[in-house]
Scaffold this motif. Sequence first.
Motif, short mmCIF file in Angstrom:
data_model
loop_
_atom_site.label_atom_id
_atom_site.label_comp_id
_atom_site.label_asym_id
_atom_site.label_seq_id
_atom_site.Cartn_x
_atom_site.Cartn_y
_atom_site.Cartn_z
N GLN A 85 29.94 43.83 70.93
CA GLN A 85 28.59 44.19 71.37
C GLN A 85 27.52 43.69 70.40
N LEU A 86 27.82 43.73 69.10
CA LEU A 86 26.85 43.28 68.10
C LEU A 86 26.80 41.77 68.02
N ASP A 87 27.91 41.13 68.38
CA ASP A 87 28.05 39.68 68.50
C ASP A 87 27.27 38.90 67.44
N GLU A 88 26.28 38.14 67.82
CA GLU A 88 25.59 37.22 66.91
C GLU A 88 24.66 37.92 65.93
N ARG A 89 24.52 39.23 66.05
CA ARG A 89 23.63 39.95 65.12
C ARG A 89 24.32 40.26 63.80
N ILE A 90 25.66 40.10 63.74
CA ILE A 90 26.36 40.38 62.47
C ILE A 90 27.04 39.14 61.89
N VAL A 91 26.66 37.96 62.37
CA VAL A 91 27.17 36.71 61.79
C VAL A 91 25.99 35.81 61.42
N THR A 92 26.24 34.90 60.50
CA THR A 92 25.20 33.95 60.10
C THR A 92 25.43 32.56 60.69
N ASP A 93 26.61 32.36 61.30
CA ASP A 93 26.95 31.06 61.85
C ASP A 93 27.67 31.27 63.18
N GLU A 94 27.06 30.80 64.28
CA GLU A 94 27.66 31.03 65.60
C GLU A 94 28.99 30.31 65.77
N ASP A 95 29.31 29.34 64.94
CA ASP A 95 30.58 28.63 65.02
C ASP A 95 31.65 29.22 64.11
N LEU A 96 31.32 30.34 63.46
CA LEU A 96 32.25 30.98 62.54
C LEU A 96 33.51 31.44 63.26
N VAL A 97 34.65 31.16 62.67
CA VAL A 97 35.91 31.68 63.15
C VAL A 97 36.35 32.73 62.14
N GLY A 98 36.44 33.97 62.57
CA GLY A 98 36.77 35.06 61.66
C GLY A 98 35.64 36.07 61.60
N THR A 99 35.63 36.85 60.56
CA THR A 99 34.70 37.97 60.45
C THR A 99 33.94 37.93 59.14
N GLU A 100 32.63 38.15 59.22
CA GLU A 100 31.81 38.29 58.02
C GLU A 100 31.54 39.77 57.75
N LEU A 101 31.05 40.46 58.76
CA LEU A 101 30.74 41.88 58.65
C LEU A 101 31.57 42.64 59.68
N TYR A 117 32.75 40.81 54.24
CA TYR A 117 33.71 39.77 53.86
C TYR A 117 33.03 38.44 53.54
N ARG A 118 31.73 38.40 53.41
CA ARG A 118 31.05 37.12 53.20
C ARG A 118 31.43 36.45 51.88
N ASP A 119 31.78 37.24 50.87
CA ASP A 119 32.18 36.66 49.59
C ASP A 119 33.69 36.58 49.40
N SER A 120 34.44 37.38 50.15
CA SER A 120 35.90 37.39 50.01
C SER A 120 36.56 37.96 51.26
N THR A 121 37.54 37.24 51.81
CA THR A 121 38.27 37.74 52.98
C THR A 121 39.39 38.69 52.57
N GLU A 122 39.58 38.89 51.27
CA GLU A 122 40.65 39.76 50.77
C GLU A 122 40.13 41.04 50.15
N GLU A 123 38.94 41.02 49.54
CA GLU A 123 38.39 42.19 48.86
C GLU A 123 36.94 42.40 49.28
N PRO A 124 36.74 43.03 50.42
CA PRO A 124 35.37 43.19 50.91
C PRO A 124 34.60 44.25 50.12
N THR A 125 33.30 44.07 50.05
CA THR A 125 32.41 45.10 49.55
C THR A 125 31.98 45.94 50.76
N VAL A 126 31.14 46.92 50.53
CA VAL A 126 30.66 47.78 51.62
C VAL A 126 29.15 47.69 51.66
N CYS A 127 28.60 47.55 52.85
CA CYS A 127 27.16 47.44 53.00
C CYS A 127 26.68 48.24 54.21
#
Length: 156
Positions: A85-101, A117-127
């Motif tokens: 539902q949030l779709d493009e509102r939680i990504v910075t690149d529409e061609d991204l494969v995977g998850t940022e937020l 996960y923008r800085d690490s796909t293994e150790e996410p921070t919380v925002c």
Amino acid sequence: MDIREGTIITPLPEETLLLDRERKWRVKLPIAYKEFIKKYNGSSPIKDSFLCNKHEYTVDRFLCILQVTGNNENEYYDIGVVKTQLDERIVTDEDLVGTELLPIAVLFAGDFVCLDYRDSTEEPTVCVWNHEESGDLDPVTYFLCDSFTTFLNLLR
């Protein structure tokens, strides 16, 4: 963790479903988060507020992880459903494969707590993701803490 009675969403996710979601989202869920979601899937905490960016936020409920079938009235709280539902509102690149937020809790008034996960796909921070300030391919977030465990400890 103290939660409001009757707020856990069942069925509780098993490890196979969590692994499937990790593959789909192309991230590694923190161990503490996986343990939490297996026990408190979709629950509402009793200690539900925290400070971030000089603002007090209130957790309405944690999102859940379900096998979406269309038969569970709580599927609109499923992370995958909310993420779609949030779709493009939680990504910075529409061609991204995977998850940022990855939204993990809905806050009063429409914002979300997210694993970042923008800085690490293994150790996410919380925002905190701010829905009013965010636009398509331009999510506005506020750093909250370094880990899911720390986030739980911030709740008061």
